[in-house]
Design an enzyme around this catalytic site. Structure first.
Site, PDB file in Angstrom:
ATOM      1  N   GLY B  73       0.820  -1.214   0.000  1.00  0.00           N
ATOM      2  CA  GLY B  73       0.000   0.000   0.000  1.00  0.00           C
ATOM      3  C   GLY B  73       0.847   1.255   0.000  1.00  0.00           C
ATOM      4  O   GLY B  73       0.520   2.247  -0.664  1.00  0.00           O
ATOM      5  N   THR B  74       1.953   1.231   0.742  1.00  0.00           N
ATOM      6  CA  THR B  74       2.807   2.415   0.833  1.00  0.00           C
ATOM      7  C   THR B  74       3.387   2.780  -0.527  1.00  0.00           C
ATOM      8  O   THR B  74       3.360   3.946  -0.936  1.00  0.00           O
ATOM      9  CB  THR B  74       3.925   2.186   1.864  1.00  0.00           C
ATOM     10  N   ASN B 153      -7.941   4.324   8.587  1.00  0.00           N
ATOM     11  CA  ASN B 153      -7.401   3.136   9.247  1.00  0.00           C
ATOM     12  C   ASN B 153      -7.535   3.150  10.767  1.00  0.00           C
ATOM     13  O   ASN B 153      -7.595   2.110  11.402  1.00  0.00           O
ATOM     14  CB  ASN B 153      -5.936   2.963   8.856  1.00  0.00           C
ATOM     15  N   GLN B 181      -7.932  -0.003   3.516  1.00  0.00           N
ATOM     16  CA  GLN B 181      -8.843  -0.509   4.545  1.00  0.00           C
ATOM     17  C   GLN B 181     -10.250  -0.761   3.999  1.00  0.00           C
ATOM     18  O   GLN B 181     -11.124  -1.195   4.737  1.00  0.00           O
ATOM     19  CB  GLN B 181      -8.936   0.492   5.711  1.00  0.00           C
ATOM     20  N   SER B 201      -3.760  -3.222  -0.688  1.00  0.00           N
ATOM     21  CA  SER B 201      -2.705  -4.019  -0.074  1.00  0.00           C
ATOM     22  C   SER B 201      -3.254  -5.408   0.252  1.00  0.00           C
ATOM     23  O   SER B 201      -4.459  -5.560   0.499  1.00  0.00           O
ATOM     24  CB  SER B 201      -2.244  -3.318   1.208  1.00  0.00           C
ATOM     25  N   HIS B 203      -2.076  -7.646   2.770  1.00  0.00           N
ATOM     26  CA  HIS B 203      -1.975  -8.208   4.122  1.00  0.00           C
ATOM     27  C   HIS B 203      -3.043  -7.732   5.105  1.00  0.00           C
ATOM     28  O   HIS B 203      -3.034  -8.121   6.271  1.00  0.00           O
ATOM     29  CB  HIS B 203      -0.571  -7.982   4.698  1.00  0.00           C
ATOM     30  N   THR B 239      11.761  -7.635 -10.883  1.00  0.00           N
ATOM     31  CA  THR B 239      11.183  -8.954 -11.131  1.00  0.00           C
ATOM     32  C   THR B 239       9.884  -9.093 -10.350  1.00  0.00           C
ATOM     33  O   THR B 239       9.838  -8.754  -9.169  1.00  0.00           O
ATOM     34  CB  THR B 239      12.177 -10.050 -10.701  1.00  0.00           C
ATOM     35  N   CYS B 327       2.639   1.987  12.797  1.00  0.00           N
ATOM     36  CA  CYS B 327       3.917   2.563  12.386  1.00  0.00           C
ATOM     37  C   CYS B 327       4.235   3.821  13.188  1.00  0.00           C
ATOM     38  O   CYS B 327       5.325   4.347  13.142  1.00  0.00           O
ATOM     39  CB  CYS B 327       3.910   2.874  10.899  1.00  0.00           C
TER      40      CYS B 327
END
Lengths: 126, 391
Positions: B73-74, B153, B181, B201, B203, B239, B327
């Site tokens: 996501g970042t 979030n 989210q 994202s 995860h 890759t 974070c």
């Protein structure tokens, strides 16, 4: 994040709670994060800190620093309490993360404010 | 205490069995480089293509090649903001975002400010909602991009994305949304919602960490963030992380397929949790919009009990929660989101985010509320803040 000493003091602080008959109170707040440490001292007639207790709104480090501050000032002459530094509190806890060092400074501030409060009250009595 | 309850699913989730099964063959059986021409490469490319199709279908993108894989996501947020800003810099240098965005968006905007771009950070109301009128008023002749997150979030408030996107388009401005989210929480239709670019994202939806995607509508220009190869049609070198891409594709497919059943369950759990907390604990506030919010996230303020201490005590009882976004847990400043919603430092510092996952039961909630009541009472008993001092 927190070492074992900090966690132990946080989980089982020996000096938490209000102090009946306290004749000096120091309240230090950190404006950027909202933490508040309130230190209660019972100073006897000879000017010796007989008992010290705290009430703290803050992270585990703030609570641990408060607890250590009480231990460090207990038994000192009130003037000597001014010598207790954030460094001493920091060392006593075996160190703090950089982002939590301010907690030890907050605890030192609370001591200084309590001493100031003691003299202010005493001045009024005299 | 052996009981473990994970209530930090907005931070990250476990990888579901279905997703893992999709990924595992890509580590050894089908290990080709998807960029290679031989059969190993073509097999890998087929896996990547399928994942791209699944994601495009899930968000109703017109074409699969509007989906670009990223490291998460970042990167998707960084790329969208910086890439679109740079591509349209000749047209104007003004960007509009909100003050409650994830730091991936906020810090990308800060970086652009250093390059001479101007950024307007819109305020939010006490529920964390951006006003569409504020967007209109902020738009200028030189505005090139509006970026507003779909779901916050920290508090779970859902923004009026479709209305904001339409507004931006009325003025010829591109619209990006950080939907990290939002995927799986409600149906996202990029065409109906008029979204030009969207970050996601894996995860947060039972997929692997380190993989995400950016949807960029055909025709929208975007400069590269990562140079170095012809991958992703020359737009993103490196890759391709085939196992993770396969996992992302499957995770998005499942999340969007199961929205209705998952949300029904999460809503029941959320409502039960809030009801139980209100019955057992005093001086509690719920942050975020009362209705316009996702079901999986609840942000609560426990007055006079400091959040990080509460988090640590709950952790010792086997319960994992979060204070602000993870974070930021090293920072001493209170949540920028709660502050923007008007909470005082003290209230912001007394807030906890609970985010529920697939495996939670009412029985778990009973235990959580019991431990919450115990630990909140404990912290309040030694707190320097008092009921008398409440504002």
């Amino acid at each position: 994040m927190y070492n074992q000493t900090v966690m132990t003091k946080f989980l089982r602080p020996e000096n938490a709670g209000a102090l009946r008959g306290a004749n000096a109170v120091g309240k230090a707040g950190n404006s950027s994060c909202g933490d508040v440490i309130k230190l209660y001292l019972l100073v006897d007639e000879e000017g010796v800190v007989e008992e010290a207790k705290f009430k703290t709104f803050g992270c585990p480090a703030a609570i641990a620093c408060s607890d250590v501050a009480c231990d460090l000032v207990r038994g000192l002459k009130i003037d000597e309490a001014l010598d207790v530094s954030s460094r001493e509190i920091f060392d006593e806890l075996g160190g703090l993360e950089d982002s939590r060092v301010y907690c030890s400074v907050l605890a030192e501030d609370a001591i200084k404010l309590a001493v100031e409060n003691y003299y202010k009250k005493k001045g009024k009595e005299d | 205490m052996s009981r473990k309850i994970y209530l930090d699913n907005a931070s990250t989730t476990f990888v579901s069995g279905e997703v893992l099964s999709e990924m595992l063959p890509c580590f050894n059986a089908l290990y080709g480089n998807s960029n290679s021409l031989h059969s190993y490469g073509r097999d890998a490319q087929a896996i990547v293509d399928r994942a791209r199709d699944r994601i495009a279908h899930a968000i109703n993108a017109k074409k699969s090649n509007e989906i670009y894989f990223t490291s998460g996501g970042t990167e998707a947020d960084n790329w969208a903001i910086k890439g679109i800003a740079h591509a349209y810099a000749s047209k104007g240098k003004h960007i509009i975002t909100s003050s409650i965005e994830h730091h991936a968006v906020l810090d990308s905007c800060k970086a652009l400010e250093k390059e001479g771009f101007e950024v307007t950070y819109l305020p939010v109301d006490k529920y964390g909602l951006v006003s569409v009128a504020d967007v209109i008023h902020a738009i200028r002749k030189d505005t090139i991009l509006v970026s507003i997150m779909a779901v916050n979030n920290e508090v779970g408030t859902i923004q009026n994305i479709k209305a904001i996107a339409k507004t931006a388009h009325d003025y010829g401005v591109i619209f990006h949304t950080d939907a990290v989210q939002a995927v799986g929480a409600f149906k996202i239709d990029v065409q109906d919602m008029e979204i030009d670019a969207l970050s996601m994202s894996a995860h947060k939806i039972y997929g692997p960490k380190g993989i995400g995607a950016l949807y960029v509508k055909d025709g929208i220009l975007i400069e590269n963030l990562l140079d170095g190869g012809t991958q992703e049609r020359g737009k993103r070198g490196g890759t391709v992380n085939v196992p993770s891409v396969a996992g992302l594709g499957k995770a998005v497919e499942i999340a969007c397929r199961d929205i209705s059943i998952n949300q029904q369950k999460l809503k029941a759990i959320r409502d039960y949790f809030i009801k139980s907390v209100n019955e057992k604990i005093e001086y509690v506030h719920i942050n975020g919009h009362p209705q316009q919010k996702i079901n999986g996230t609840v942000n609560m303020t426990f007055e006079m009990a400091e959040g990080e201490s509460l988090l640590m005590l709950l952790d010792l009882d086997g319960i994992a929660v979060s204070t602000a976004s993870a974070c930021m847990s090293n920072a001493v400043t209170p949540s920028h989101v709660l502050k923007a919603m008007g909470l005082s430092d003290e209230l912001a510092q007394s807030s906890i985010r609970f985010s529920f996952g697939k495996n939670i039961s009412k029985n778990d909630i009973d235990y959580v509320v019991e431990m919450l009541a115990k630990n909140v009472a404990r912290l309040r008993s030694i707190s320097a803040l008092t009921k008398a001092g409440r504002k």
